[in-house]
Design a protein around this motif. Sequence first.
Motif, mmCIF file in Angstrom:
data_model
loop_
_atom_site.group_PDB
_atom_site.id
_atom_site.type_symbol
_atom_site.label_atom_id
_atom_site.label_comp_id
_atom_site.label_asym_id
_atom_site.label_seq_id
_atom_site.Cartn_x
_atom_site.Cartn_y
_atom_site.Cartn_z
ATOM 1 N N ILE A 97 0.743 -1.131 0.084
ATOM 2 C CA ILE A 97 0.086 0.181 -0.215
ATOM 3 C C ILE A 97 0.941 1.345 0.020
ATOM 4 O O ILE A 97 0.414 2.355 -0.567
ATOM 5 C CB ILE A 97 -0.979 0.128 1.196
ATOM 6 N N HIS A 104 5.220 -2.628 -5.947
ATOM 7 C CA HIS A 104 3.827 -2.794 -5.435
ATOM 8 C C HIS A 104 3.110 -3.602 -6.315
ATOM 9 O O HIS A 104 2.232 -4.414 -5.984
ATOM 10 C CB HIS A 104 3.221 -1.294 -5.740
ATOM 11 N N ARG A 108 1.066 -6.980 -4.870
ATOM 12 C CA ARG A 108 -0.287 -7.085 -4.945
ATOM 13 C C ARG A 108 -0.775 -8.036 -5.853
ATOM 14 O O ARG A 108 -2.010 -8.741 -5.652
ATOM 15 C CB ARG A 108 -0.651 -5.797 -5.677
ATOM 16 N N ILE A 160 -12.722 -12.195 7.350
ATOM 17 C CA ILE A 160 -11.241 -12.107 7.106
ATOM 18 C C ILE A 160 -10.659 -13.152 7.596
ATOM 19 O O ILE A 160 -9.526 -13.642 6.867
ATOM 20 C CB ILE A 160 -10.746 -10.613 7.234
ATOM 21 N N ALA A 245 -7.029 -4.054 7.197
ATOM 22 C CA ALA A 245 -7.720 -3.364 6.223
ATOM 23 C C ALA A 245 -9.022 -4.123 6.044
ATOM 24 O O ALA A 245 -9.974 -3.595 5.816
ATOM 25 C CB ALA A 245 -7.004 -3.292 4.656
ATOM 26 N N THR A 249 -12.328 -1.286 8.457
ATOM 27 C CA THR A 249 -13.201 -0.342 7.555
ATOM 28 C C THR A 249 -14.412 -0.816 7.279
ATOM 29 O O THR A 249 -15.131 -0.013 7.465
ATOM 30 C CB THR A 249 -12.351 -0.453 6.114
ATOM 31 N N ARG A 298 -6.050 10.397 0.649
ATOM 32 C CA ARG A 298 -4.813 9.689 0.132
ATOM 33 C C ARG A 298 -3.470 10.543 0.307
ATOM 34 O O ARG A 298 -3.700 11.457 -0.164
ATOM 35 C CB ARG A 298 -5.241 9.350 -1.368
ATOM 36 N N ARG A 300 0.140 11.311 -1.001
ATOM 37 C CA ARG A 300 1.278 11.094 -2.136
ATOM 38 C C ARG A 300 2.341 11.966 -2.148
ATOM 39 O O ARG A 300 2.418 12.998 -1.415
ATOM 40 C CB ARG A 300 0.455 11.063 -3.292
ATOM 41 N N ALA A 350 -14.404 6.517 -2.807
ATOM 42 C CA ALA A 350 -14.260 5.956 -1.539
ATOM 43 C C ALA A 350 -13.309 4.877 -1.282
ATOM 44 O O ALA A 350 -12.796 4.682 -0.374
ATOM 45 C CB ALA A 350 -15.748 5.422 -0.865
ATOM 46 N N HIS A 356 -3.662 1.828 -6.711
ATOM 47 C CA HIS A 356 -3.713 1.379 -5.126
ATOM 48 C C HIS A 356 -5.140 1.304 -4.777
ATOM 49 O O HIS A 356 -5.452 1.166 -3.607
ATOM 50 C CB HIS A 356 -3.104 2.560 -4.489
ATOM 51 N N CYS A 358 -8.644 0.123 -3.634
ATOM 52 C CA CYS A 358 -8.663 -0.781 -2.793
ATOM 53 C C CYS A 358 -8.804 -2.328 -3.276
ATOM 54 O O CYS A 358 -9.676 -2.554 -4.431
ATOM 55 C CB CYS A 358 -10.168 -0.494 -1.633
ATOM 56 N N GLY A 360 -9.484 -4.790 -1.565
ATOM 57 C CA GLY A 360 -10.566 -5.696 -0.893
ATOM 58 C C GLY A 360 -11.988 -5.290 -1.233
ATOM 59 O O GLY A 360 -13.098 -5.821 -0.758
HETATM 60 C C1 HEM Z 1 -15.683 -0.403 3.106
HETATM 61 C C2 HEM Z 1 -14.436 -0.951 3.324
HETATM 62 C C3 HEM Z 1 -13.384 -0.357 2.837
HETATM 63 C C4 HEM Z 1 -12.870 0.784 2.497
HETATM 64 C C5 HEM Z 1 -13.817 2.152 2.465
HETATM 65 C C6 HEM Z 1 -11.483 0.819 1.876
HETATM 66 C C7 HEM Z 1 -10.865 1.921 1.606
HETATM 67 C C8 HEM Z 1 -9.617 1.869 0.778
HETATM 68 C C9 HEM Z 1 -8.740 2.896 0.254
HETATM 69 C C10 HEM Z 1 -9.558 4.361 0.271
HETATM 70 C C11 HEM Z 1 -7.947 2.459 -0.152
HETATM 71 C C12 HEM Z 1 -6.576 3.251 -1.016
HETATM 72 C C13 HEM Z 1 -5.337 3.589 -0.305
HETATM 73 C C14 HEM Z 1 -4.678 4.691 -1.181
HETATM 74 O O1 HEM Z 1 -4.675 4.840 -2.242
HETATM 75 O O2 HEM Z 1 -3.744 5.180 -0.538
HETATM 76 C C15 HEM Z 1 -7.466 1.035 -0.061
HETATM 77 C C16 HEM Z 1 -6.739 0.291 -0.257
HETATM 78 C C17 HEM Z 1 -6.374 -0.924 0.304
HETATM 79 N N1 HEM Z 1 -7.619 -1.930 0.796
HETATM 80 FE FE1 HEM Z 1 -9.217 -0.969 1.287
HETATM 81 N N2 HEM Z 1 -11.016 -0.547 1.918
HETATM 82 C C18 HEM Z 1 -12.242 -1.436 2.471
HETATM 83 C C19 HEM Z 1 -12.189 -2.734 2.645
HETATM 84 C C20 HEM Z 1 -11.105 -3.476 2.562
HETATM 85 C C21 HEM Z 1 -11.049 -4.921 2.796
HETATM 86 C C22 HEM Z 1 -12.250 -5.647 3.260
HETATM 87 C C23 HEM Z 1 -9.567 -5.460 2.575
HETATM 88 C C24 HEM Z 1 -9.118 -6.675 2.528
HETATM 89 C C25 HEM Z 1 -9.614 -7.680 2.588
HETATM 90 C C26 HEM Z 1 -9.129 -4.141 1.958
HETATM 91 C C27 HEM Z 1 -7.849 -4.165 1.537
HETATM 92 C C28 HEM Z 1 -6.729 -3.072 1.152
HETATM 93 C C29 HEM Z 1 -5.535 -3.117 0.578
HETATM 94 C C30 HEM Z 1 -4.593 -4.423 0.804
HETATM 95 C C31 HEM Z 1 -5.300 -1.837 0.013
HETATM 96 C C32 HEM Z 1 -4.015 -1.495 -0.594
HETATM 97 C C33 HEM Z 1 -4.064 -1.709 -2.029
HETATM 98 C C34 HEM Z 1 -2.915 -1.091 -2.924
HETATM 99 O O3 HEM Z 1 -2.016 -0.534 -2.331
HETATM 100 O O4 HEM Z 1 -2.603 -1.736 -3.901
HETATM 101 N N3 HEM Z 1 -9.753 -3.106 1.989
HETATM 102 N N4 HEM Z 1 -8.836 0.805 0.793
#
Ligand code: HEM
Lengths: 409, 64
Positions: A97, A104, A108, A160, A245, A249, A298, A300, A350, A356, A358, A360
Amino acid sequence: MTSTVNPVDEHAARAPEFPMARAAGCPFDPPPTLRDLQREGPLARVRLWDGSTPWLVTRYADQRALLGDPRVSADIHRPGYPRQAPMPPGGTGVSFILKDDPEHARLRRMVTAPFAIKRVEAMRPGVQKIVDDLIDELLAGPNPVDLVEAFALPVPSLVICQLLGVPYADHDFFQDNSKVIINRNVTPEQRSAAHGNLIEYLDGLMGEKIARPVDDLLSGLAERVTAGELSRNEAAQMGVLLLIAGHETTANMIALGTLALFEHPEQLALLRDTDDPRLIASAVEELLRYLHITHSGRRRVAVEDIEIGGEVIRAGEGLILANDIANRDPGMFAEPDRLDLRRDARRHVAFGFGVHQCLGQPLARMELQVVYGTLYRRIPTLRAAVELERIPFKHDGSVYGVYELPVTW
Amino acid sequence: MKVTVDQDRCVASGQCVVAAMEVFDQRDEDGVVVLLDPEPRAERAEDVRHAAAVCPALAIAIED
Ligand code: HEM
Ligand code: SF4
């Protein structure tokens, strides 16, 4: 003495502090200062805890363009990166992330398969069962009860744990440590200790999965460690990222979403009276847009000069893309401050945007569809047991939500 | 309408599959996009345009 003020210095001198406070009595709306800044122009300077003054990007179109721009880096170790908090002593290991491509992408892609739409859809009946069972327990238990402890946290934690292959019996341990990591107000030492605890825990689990792989995500990583594609430490870091994560969330979306619906009874009624999967899916997108729980922006840093709206972001300057106010951008969403479960909100940010975005999201969407599509129909009289003023909001969290939500029925 | 996808850019978000299941799928091994129908029928055009608009990796291109 007459001197022309450098426009950048002028911006910096006026820079308001970030993060900003929400208005009293408006717990679902972004801070009013963010709205003012969005109206005034595409870029503003804000001041962080360490005195640095990164750029704040407020408008929907600019945020999407920048998050999709390879000249923008997510690497927390680059100078100029706008940190949420001091670097813990001894640095911190971070998974993909906070890394850039190609590293990355390499990491990923090792965990994308289980989040593919078909794989997530195959999990839906199991998630429905988890939700049904928890509602049975809720109805058989004390009334009023705290919805966060009794329902909002257990749903995504159980899911999870199952997906990763983490024993749910350890939920107090990983939930408590996750809470510390995402709290804005803890000391760097506290945060680093909590992170260390989770790394140690995941490393232990990796050891077990390497010795005896089974059919779960961590075993998939264990096989890659055995094959030499991934170090054991990288695998543990990835496990920590997914565990945190994966539950924090979604849990916040469940509790905060329910509270927002209590405050909008006509919208709650729509969900209570429908079994139309399209309306439920649309409700999930709108609640994601409206609540935008990842309210710290976010983060950066520019690696090259980038021109935007007549202003130049210099290489090495930090950027905060406030996705919460982008989701309320009137240039993108008509009447953005109205919660309207029937609107087409699918273009919200959202889950962020760019590489990057999400990982999940398919899982989060499915869990929220099951929850919002079941909870209010099964308990039609569900309501808050205390006044809105007495509900503790996570103003100090890097993820927004409520600490507690006493409900009755 | 002609559609192309860039599998190297794809980050396996699955958004295109949600938007237009008849046109996009994902590889079993890593969730990367697979194009099922490079010339979708007119009634699918709106869904395909939506898929291209929400693709976070800008991996979907459309030619009318
Ligand atoms: C409603 C629930 C969720 C919200 C609002 C959310 C929101 C986000 C956001 C905004 C990012 C982007 C971060 C960035 O660009 O700096 C992100 C990345 C990520 N989320 Fe979620 N998330 C949620 C649920 C989950 C779930 C359930 C998982 C895993 C099982 C998860 C795993 C990840 C991972 C691994 C990243 C990093 C992706 C990357 O850098 O390529 N998230 N999430
Ligand atoms: S929407 Fe884009 S990034 Fe997501 S799976 Fe489809 S092509 Fe890949």
